[in-house]
Design a protein around this motif. Structure first.
Motif, PDB file in Angstrom:
ATOM      1  N   ALA A 204       5.671   2.626 -12.527  1.00  7.17           N
ATOM      2  CA  ALA A 204       4.583   2.137 -11.657  1.00  7.17           C
ATOM      3  C   ALA A 204       4.586   0.620 -11.548  1.00  7.17           C
ATOM      4  CB  ALA A 204       3.237   2.633 -12.185  1.00  7.17           C
TER       5      ALA A 204
ATOM      6  N   SER B 163       0.831  -1.218   0.000  1.00  6.24           N
ATOM      7  CA  SER B 163       0.000   0.000   0.000  1.00  6.24           C
ATOM      8  C   SER B 163       0.862   1.263   0.000  1.00  6.24           C
ATOM      9  CB  SER B 163      -0.950   0.022   1.196  1.00  6.24           C
ATOM     10  OG  SER B 163      -0.209   0.049   2.359  1.00  6.24           O
ATOM     11  N   GLY B 164       0.445   2.210  -0.800  1.00  4.62           N
ATOM     12  CA  GLY B 164       1.170   3.476  -0.884  1.00  4.62           C
ATOM     13  C   GLY B 164       2.314   3.460  -1.888  1.00  4.62           C
TER      14      GLY B 164
ATOM     15  N   LYS C 104       6.507  12.772 -10.481  1.00  5.78           N
ATOM     16  CA  LYS C 104       5.863  14.081 -10.387  1.00  5.78           C
ATOM     17  C   LYS C 104       6.803  15.144  -9.810  1.00  5.78           C
ATOM     18  CE  LYS C 104       1.122  15.433  -9.795  1.00  5.78           C
ATOM     19  NZ  LYS C 104      -0.134  15.252  -9.115  1.00  5.78           N
TER      20      LYS C 104
ATOM     21  N   THR D 281       2.540   2.477  -5.148  1.00  8.31           N
ATOM     22  CA  THR D 281       2.287   3.001  -6.499  1.00  8.31           C
ATOM     23  C   THR D 281       2.236   4.535  -6.447  1.00  8.31           C
ATOM     24  OG1 THR D 281       0.997   1.005  -6.855  1.00  8.31           O
ATOM     25  CG2 THR D 281       0.809   2.717  -8.530  1.00  8.31           C
ATOM     26  N   ASN D 282       1.591   5.074  -5.403  1.00  7.40           N
ATOM     27  CA  ASN D 282       1.560   6.537  -5.260  1.00  7.40           C
ATOM     28  C   ASN D 282       2.968   7.098  -5.069  1.00  7.40           C
ATOM     29  OD1 ASN D 282      -1.177   6.618  -5.453  1.00  7.40           O
ATOM     30  ND2 ASN D 282      -1.557   6.800  -3.251  1.00  7.40           N
ATOM     31  N   ARG D 283       3.747   6.388  -4.254  1.00  2.00           N
ATOM     32  CA  ARG D 283       5.117   6.869  -3.994  1.00  2.00           C
ATOM     33  C   ARG D 283       5.925   6.899  -5.292  1.00  2.00           C
ATOM     34  NH1 ARG D 283       9.970   4.613  -3.341  1.00  2.00           N
ATOM     35  NH2 ARG D 283       9.135   2.498  -3.541  1.00  2.00           N
TER      36      ARG D 283
ATOM     37  N   ARG E 235      -5.316   2.507 -12.447  1.00  2.00           N
ATOM     38  CA  ARG E 235      -5.308   2.355 -10.996  1.00  2.00           C
ATOM     39  C   ARG E 235      -6.357   1.336 -10.561  1.00  2.00           C
ATOM     40  NH1 ARG E 235      -2.107   5.906  -8.234  1.00  2.00           N
ATOM     41  NH2 ARG E 235      -2.122   4.140  -6.798  1.00  2.00           N
TER      42      ARG E 235
ATOM     43  N   LEU F 119       4.867   6.979  -8.453  1.00  2.00           N
ATOM     44  CA  LEU F 119       4.402   8.010  -9.396  1.00  2.00           C
ATOM     45  C   LEU F 119       4.720   9.402  -8.865  1.00  2.00           C
ATOM     46  CD1 LEU F 119       1.019   6.358 -10.466  1.00  2.00           C
ATOM     47  CD2 LEU F 119       3.097   6.593 -11.850  1.00  2.00           C
ATOM     48  N   GLY F 120       4.765   9.517  -7.531  1.00  2.00           N
ATOM     49  CA  GLY F 120       5.115  10.800  -6.902  1.00  2.00           C
ATOM     50  C   GLY F 120       6.545  11.211  -7.246  1.00  2.00           C
TER      51      GLY F 120
END
Ligand code: ADP
Ligand code: ASP
Ligand code: MG
Length: 423
Positions: free
Chosen positions: A73, A44-45, A55, A47-49, A153, A51-52
């Motif tokens: 990703a 958890s977290g 960014k 994929t966001n990390r 997602r 892609l972050g």
């Protein structure tokens, strides 16, 4: 002996301890004589990390190469399959992990939202025959040119159901951080109730209307290939009785039967990712909708609701909704390619809207659903901006600050907290 696919989401794979729990649970299934293919998400977290990080280098998502975003990703799932294989091997369960391209899971080349085209089951079947647990990354595949792709997602659900279809599994069990499909998101409405069964059609509507519990493509695969699919908790004691576990959660059914709850409305879905665009005073004559939406579709932007108002003095207002991430791009397309060609006076956009929907197959045989929905929203002081209906759903677009209020009040008004029916 059954052949089953287990899918574990991000929270279920969220720590070393959770991964060890998954290994124990799966080992219980293996010891009971079943063949198991596991499809995990990234921790958890993660994929966001990942892609972050991209960014941080380029804050404008629209400017980044989607191919490279997928390259980044997809690594989250590669880590989790390896860790899970090691956790299984550590407790004496033979296991092997594969990425999407090793299977291969072939997709088209629509990076960041690729669609699965075929899955080769040869390697998976060979390992199963050797008595191994096979672990395949969720969320990713490979296109015809060997580029790594991702499925959008939440895409591990789709990987799992598609793999279940490809190998002819007896059941696909989607293990997650809630113990089934609820009448609405239990994080928003505390009194939401778990459904023992939900029809495929209702699940399809709920997923397409924004319930994040299952990615819509996974429900489509389940329907197309008649995959028996169940949503259940990964957070129970991994050693609970396998028969209790195998019958827990929510089963997606393809037939209505006598044991189904006879509710008119099964659930309230909501989607915060909406944006509304209105073209003012466009000429009301044939071809206008095409002139507006053609360039939008050419830009690969999905349109959801569309409303054209009554003509007034030969002109009309034309509104539609798009995903909030594509709002900026859609406004640009209209300004650059549409406004002048059709002589619209103005384009107005609003990305502070959301969509709330009531879903239920009982709507087919009951009247009064729309009227109760509108009455409830009106009593709560919520203004309805757009309405759309199908045979088994009614959706409204409202200002997003009222979303939770609307969901709570509708959940109550339709009697979803109890078995009682409001209409
Ligand atoms: P996973 O990481 O296992 O894929 P997700 O976060 O994608 O899990 O999906 C599970 C979440 O879906 C739940 O934690 C819940 O907040 C949310 N959810 C939204 N609508 C519903 C619903 N109708 N029933 C159950 N959960 C829902
Ligand atoms: N890891 C991916 C995501 O966060 C896929 C998934 O979890 O289903 O979207
Ligand atoms: Mg998910």
């Amino acid at each position: 002996m059954a052949l089953v696919v287990h899918k574990y989401g991000g929270t279920s794979m969220g720590s070393v301890q959770r991964i060890q729990n998954v290994a124990q649970r799966v080992t219980k299934w293996v010891k009971a004589g079943h063949q198991v293919v596991i499809v995990p998400s990234a921790m958890s977290g993660d994929t966001n990390r990942l892609l972050g990080l991209a960014k941080e280098i380029n804050p404008d998502a629209a400017d980044m190469s989607p191919r490279e975003l997928d390259m980044i990703a997809a690594t989250g799932e590669q880590v989790s399959v390896g860790l899970l294989a090691i956790a299984l091997q550590a407790i004496g369960t033979d296991a092997v992990s594969y990425t999407g391209w090793q299977v291969p899971v072939k997709t088209n080349n629509a990076f960041t939202k690729a669609r699965i085209e075929s899955i080769d089951d040869t390697r998976i079947k060979a390992d199963l025959a050797q008595g191994r647990v096979v672990i395949v990354t969720g969320f990713q595949g490979v296109d015809a040119d060997n580029n790594i792709t991702t499925l959008g997602r939440g895409g591990s659900d789709t990987s799992a159901v598609a793999i279940a279809a490809a190998i002819g599994a007896d059941e696909c069990l989607i293990y997650t951080d809630v113990d089934g499909v609820y009448t609405t998101d239990p994080r928003v409405v505390e009194t939401a109730r778990r459904l023992n069964k939900v029809t495929f059609e209702e699940m399809l509507e709920m997923a397409s209307l924004g319930s994040k519990i299952l990615q819509i493509r996974s429900v489509e695969f389940a329907g197309k290939y008649r995959v028996k699919t169940r949503v259940l908790s990964s957070l129970t004691d991994p050693n609970i009785d396998i028969n209790i576990e195998a019958n827990s959660g929510t089963l997606i059914t393809f037939e209505e039967d006598d044991t189904m709850e006879q509710a008119v409305i099964s659930g309230i879905a909501f989607n915060r990712d909406e944006a509304k665009i209105t073209l003012m005073q466009v000429p009301d004559h044939p071809g206008i909708a095409h002139k507006i939406l053609g360039p939008i579709s050419n830009a690969n932007i999905d349109v959801d609701m569309i409303i054209q108002n009554q003509s007034n003095n030969g002109t009309t207002d034309f509104s539609f909704t798009v995903h909030r991430n594509e709002y900026k791009k859609a406004m640009e397309v209209l300004q650059n390619e549409v406004v002048d060609t059709i002589n619209a006076t103005q384009v107005i956009g609003d990305n502070q809207v959301c969509k709330v929907s009531a879903v239920g197959i009982g709507m087919r045989s009951h009247v009064g659903v729309a009227s109760l929905m509108f009455e409830t929203l009106s009593k709560s002081g919520v203004n309805i901006q757009m309405i759309s209906t199908s045979e088994i759903k009614i959706s409204v677009v409202i200002e997003d600050k009222y979303m939770e209020l609307a969901v709570r009040e509708l959940h109550k008004a339709f009697g979803l907290e109890t078995q009682d029916q409001a209409i």
